[in-house]
Design an enzyme around this catalytic site. Structure first.
Site, PDB file in Angstrom:
ATOM      1  N   VAL A 205       2.092  -6.341   5.471  1.00  0.00           N
ATOM      2  CA  VAL A 205       2.449  -7.415   6.402  1.00  0.00           C
ATOM      3  C   VAL A 205       3.593  -6.904   7.282  1.00  0.00           C
ATOM      4  O   VAL A 205       4.561  -6.322   6.781  1.00  0.00           O
ATOM      5  CB  VAL A 205       2.872  -8.683   5.634  1.00  0.00           C
ATOM      6  CG1 VAL A 205       3.315  -9.780   6.597  1.00  0.00           C
ATOM      7  CG2 VAL A 205       1.730  -9.172   4.763  1.00  0.00           C
TER       8      VAL A 205
ATOM      9  N   HIS B 132       5.566 -10.048   0.169  1.00  0.00           N
ATOM     10  CA  HIS B 132       5.444 -10.522  -1.217  1.00  0.00           C
ATOM     11  C   HIS B 132       4.527 -11.744  -1.279  1.00  0.00           C
ATOM     12  O   HIS B 132       3.686 -11.870  -2.164  1.00  0.00           O
ATOM     13  CB  HIS B 132       6.804 -10.932  -1.771  1.00  0.00           C
ATOM     14  CG  HIS B 132       7.808  -9.819  -1.881  1.00  0.00           C
ATOM     15  ND1 HIS B 132       8.933  -9.763  -1.111  1.00  0.00           N
ATOM     16  CD2 HIS B 132       7.841  -8.735  -2.697  1.00  0.00           C
ATOM     17  CE1 HIS B 132       9.647  -8.685  -1.443  1.00  0.00           C
ATOM     18  NE2 HIS B 132       9.003  -8.042  -2.400  1.00  0.00           N
TER      19      HIS B 132
ATOM     20  N   GLN C 136       0.105  -2.020   0.017  1.00  0.00           N
ATOM     21  CA  GLN C 136      -0.276  -0.740   0.624  1.00  0.00           C
ATOM     22  C   GLN C 136       0.926  -0.050   1.276  1.00  0.00           C
ATOM     23  O   GLN C 136       0.948   1.169   1.422  1.00  0.00           O
ATOM     24  CB  GLN C 136      -1.393  -0.984   1.646  1.00  0.00           C
ATOM     25  CG  GLN C 136      -1.775   0.204   2.523  1.00  0.00           C
ATOM     26  CD  GLN C 136      -2.420   1.336   1.731  1.00  0.00           C
ATOM     27  OE1 GLN C 136      -2.998   1.101   0.663  1.00  0.00           O
ATOM     28  NE2 GLN C 136      -2.314   2.534   2.252  1.00  0.00           N
TER      29      GLN C 136
ATOM     30  N   GLN D  77      14.501   2.558 -11.528  1.00  0.00           N
ATOM     31  CA  GLN D  77      13.835   3.207 -10.395  1.00  0.00           C
ATOM     32  C   GLN D  77      14.784   3.501  -9.228  1.00  0.00           C
ATOM     33  O   GLN D  77      14.355   3.978  -8.188  1.00  0.00           O
ATOM     34  CB  GLN D  77      12.616   2.403  -9.936  1.00  0.00           C
ATOM     35  CG  GLN D  77      12.924   1.106  -9.236  1.00  0.00           C
ATOM     36  CD  GLN D  77      11.652   0.304  -9.006  1.00  0.00           C
ATOM     37  OE1 GLN D  77      11.056  -0.221  -9.936  1.00  0.00           O
ATOM     38  NE2 GLN D  77      11.209   0.223  -7.754  1.00  0.00           N
TER      39      GLN D  77
HETATM   40  P1  AMP Z   1       9.264  -4.842  -3.988  1.00  0.00           P
HETATM   41  O1  AMP Z   1       9.845  -6.187  -4.317  1.00  0.00           O
HETATM   42  O2  AMP Z   1       9.829  -4.236  -2.751  1.00  0.00           O
HETATM   43  O3  AMP Z   1       9.240  -3.912  -5.180  1.00  0.00           O
HETATM   44  O4  AMP Z   1       7.751  -5.116  -3.635  1.00  0.00           O
HETATM   45  C1  AMP Z   1       6.897  -5.801  -4.524  1.00  0.00           C
HETATM   46  C2  AMP Z   1       5.480  -5.584  -4.095  1.00  0.00           C
HETATM   47  O5  AMP Z   1       5.319  -6.083  -2.766  1.00  0.00           O
HETATM   48  C3  AMP Z   1       5.093  -4.096  -4.032  1.00  0.00           C
HETATM   49  O6  AMP Z   1       3.773  -3.934  -4.548  1.00  0.00           O
HETATM   50  C4  AMP Z   1       5.159  -3.778  -2.575  1.00  0.00           C
HETATM   51  O7  AMP Z   1       4.285  -2.727  -2.204  1.00  0.00           O
HETATM   52  C5  AMP Z   1       4.724  -5.096  -1.960  1.00  0.00           C
HETATM   53  N1  AMP Z   1       5.195  -5.199  -0.575  1.00  0.00           N
HETATM   54  C6  AMP Z   1       6.450  -4.926  -0.129  1.00  0.00           C
HETATM   55  N2  AMP Z   1       6.508  -5.070   1.221  1.00  0.00           N
HETATM   56  C7  AMP Z   1       5.261  -5.427   1.616  1.00  0.00           C
HETATM   57  C8  AMP Z   1       4.667  -5.718   2.897  1.00  0.00           C
HETATM   58  N3  AMP Z   1       5.367  -5.663   4.018  1.00  0.00           N
HETATM   59  N4  AMP Z   1       3.356  -6.054   2.923  1.00  0.00           N
HETATM   60  C9  AMP Z   1       2.632  -6.109   1.779  1.00  0.00           C
HETATM   61  N5  AMP Z   1       3.124  -5.838   0.553  1.00  0.00           N
HETATM   62  C10 AMP Z   1       4.426  -5.513   0.473  1.00  0.00           C
END
Ligand code: AMP
Length: 304
Positions: free
Chosen positions: A177, A37, A149, A61
């Site tokens: 990441v 994040h 990604q 979702q």
């Molecule tokens: P989430 O809170 O899981 O819905 O994620 C929020 C955003 O962070 C989404 O666009 C995810 O794809 C991105 N995200 C989650 N994990 C990672 C990661 N390890 N590396 C890069 N982006 C991430």
């Protein structure tokens, strides 16, 4: 940093900077921040004048009530991390602010949402994602919006929605990441026991095996896939899928001659994890020489 809970207040805050022509970046999240994040927030900070992060655990979702109830929440720490990342506005609406009682609209993307995550979590999952992201785009009107990604199918679906509905926003997809052993950071990783955490690294090993197999010249997707599956099986994982597909349309491929997307999903205990990698079949250039000459030095990570 301002923490804002209502649509009206956020719009008020953003009206003046927008009139002044300032670039507004949006990072939609469900909180429980980790370095994945934060990397999105940092990229937004570099490219935008105003950075808005939304933190909303979107019930629409989740297909399983237990998954929603167990989703990690860490509001105080999230606010501190966002502030440290230079975020200007942390938007933390409650469920009634996003989905008031009379709410009756769904934004739904067809085709791209059908395979993979759509098949395993149900179409409602992506409908929930696109509906809330469309609403966030309308609330914030960002110039740029940042996604990871890691959730490759989600990024493609959001790009499709954004183009189809002519949202005036540029979608940025940022590299995944990972932890030192390759495990993609995820809010759900906190649910893993120590033993499950070790086995979870097999998801990344499977993707790496796929990448190495094609780089060594294997072009038959079934052969490459079976090598990746063996990695998962060795860790005792039975994946929902390990798919090698076209990176735009997510269709299965007959040969792996061009850039493709490898995606994997597996349940480890009660925790479901996903990962993906965009893979160039052409061998990576020898590091030292190419770093010096540069022209092929862009193999590492591409947005979807
Ligand atoms: P989430 O809170 O899981 O819905 O994620 C929020 C955003 O962070 C989404 O666009 C995810 O794809 C991105 N995200 C989650 N994990 C990672 C990661 N390890 N590396 C890069 N982006 C991430």
């Amino acid at each position: 940093m301002n923490t804002v809970a209502t649509i009206a207040a956020l719009r008020d805050h953003l009206a003046q900077p927008r009139r002044a022509g300032r670039r507004i970046g949006l990072v939609p999240t469900m909180g429980a921040f980790h370095d994945g994040h934060l990397s999105l927030m940092h990229q937004a900070r570099r490219e935008c004048d105003i950075v808005v992060v939304s933190l909303f655990v979107n019930p629409a979702q989740f297909s399983e009530a237990g998954d929603l109830a167990a989703y990690p929440r860490n509001a105080w720490q999230d606010a501190a991390l966002a502030e440290r990342a230079g975020v200007d506005y942390l938007f933390v609406p409650d469920v009634a602010e996003i989905y008031p009682t009379a709410f009756a609209t769904t934004v739904s993307v067809s085709e791209l949402t059908e395979p993979l995550e759509g098949r395993h979590r149900g179409r409602g999952h992506f409908d929930g994602v696109t509906t809330v992201v469309a609403k966030l785009f309308n609330i914030v009107s960002p110039d740029l919006a940042y996604f990871g990604q890691k959730d490759a199918q989600q990024a493609l679906v959001i790009r499709r929605m954004s183009e189809d509905l002519a949202f005036p926003v540029e979608i940025r997809v940022c590299p995944t990441v990972r932890d030192l052993d390759g495990l993609a950071l995820s809010s759900r990783n906190v649910h893993l026991s120590a033993e499950e955490r070790d086995r979870a690294a097999a998801l990344h090993r499977a993707l790496r095996t796929v990448r190495n197999s094609v780089r060594e010249g294997e072009r038959d997707p079934e052969v490459v896939r079976s090598r990746g599956l063996a990695e998962l099986r060795d860790a005792g994982l039975e994946p929902d899928y390990l798919a090698l597909v076209d990176p735009q349309g997510l269709e299965p491929l007959e040969r792996l001659d061009e850039e493709f997307l490898a995606l994997v999903a597996a349940r480890i205990g009660t925790t479901r994890l996903i990962d993906s990698e965009l893979i160039q079949p052409a061998a990576a250039p020898p590091p030292a020489e190419d770093a010096a000459t540069g022209p092929h030095g862009s193999v590492a990570s591409h947005p979807a």
